[in-house]
Motif scaffolding. Structure first.
Motif, PDB file in Angstrom:
ATOM      1  N   ALA A 237       0.855  -1.191   0.000  1.00 42.26           N
ATOM      2  CA  ALA A 237       0.000   0.000   0.000  1.00 42.26           C
ATOM      3  C   ALA A 237       0.888   1.238   0.000  1.00 42.26           C
TER       4      ALA A 237
ATOM      5  N   ALA B  32      -5.467   8.577   2.312  1.00 43.55           N
ATOM      6  CA  ALA B  32      -5.772   7.151   2.428  1.00 43.55           C
ATOM      7  C   ALA B  32      -4.841   6.351   1.515  1.00 43.55           C
ATOM      8  N   ALA B  33      -4.402   5.206   2.003  1.00 46.72           N
ATOM      9  CA  ALA B  33      -3.479   4.348   1.246  1.00 46.72           C
ATOM     10  C   ALA B  33      -4.209   3.694   0.083  1.00 46.72           C
ATOM     11  N   SER B  34      -3.516   3.585  -1.026  1.00 46.70           N
ATOM     12  CA  SER B  34      -4.059   2.868  -2.179  1.00 46.70           C
ATOM     13  C   SER B  34      -3.182   1.652  -2.438  1.00 46.70           C
ATOM     14  N   GLY B  35      -3.781   0.628  -3.000  1.00 47.71           N
ATOM     15  CA  GLY B  35      -3.072  -0.622  -3.231  1.00 47.71           C
ATOM     16  C   GLY B  35      -2.025  -0.508  -4.326  1.00 47.71           C
TER      17      GLY B  35
ATOM     18  N   ALA C 261       0.735   5.475   0.646  1.00 43.55           N
ATOM     19  CA  ALA C 261      -0.007   6.645   1.109  1.00 43.55           C
ATOM     20  C   ALA C 261       0.837   7.881   0.811  1.00 43.55           C
TER      21      ALA C 261
END
Length: 84
Positions: free
Chosen positions: A20, A27-30, A22
């Motif tokens: 992930a 917000a963290a994204s994959g 960030a």
């Protein structure tokens, strides 16, 4: 830059990757395997790239999947091993 990259521990499974990213506290994204540049890859027509070296040295998936090569023996050694 305020980047936070979360990687799973090294393991030999080449097809799976759980990461992930960030940026700036958002917000963290994959991050998928398609986002990784493998050894020897060449980027073209790209103005800039942000890169992070991960899974290097003995932690590479290729190293984790490698096995010792079989030991070569001559016919004489094989014959003597069976005889003894």
């Amino acid at each position: 830059l305020g980047l936070e990259l979360t990687l799973e521990p090294p393991h030999p499974a080449i097809g799976t990757l759980a990461c992930a990213l960030a940026v700036g506290g958002a917000a963290a994204s994959g991050v998928e395997a398609a986002n990784f540049g493998l050894r020897g890859c060449l980027l073209q027509n790209t103005r800039w790239v942000l890169g992070v070296a991960s899974y290097v040295g003995d932690d590479t998936k290729v190293r984790l999947n490698s096995a010792k090569p079989p030991q070569k023996t001559t016919e004489l050694e094989t014959f003597l091993n069976r005889s003894v």
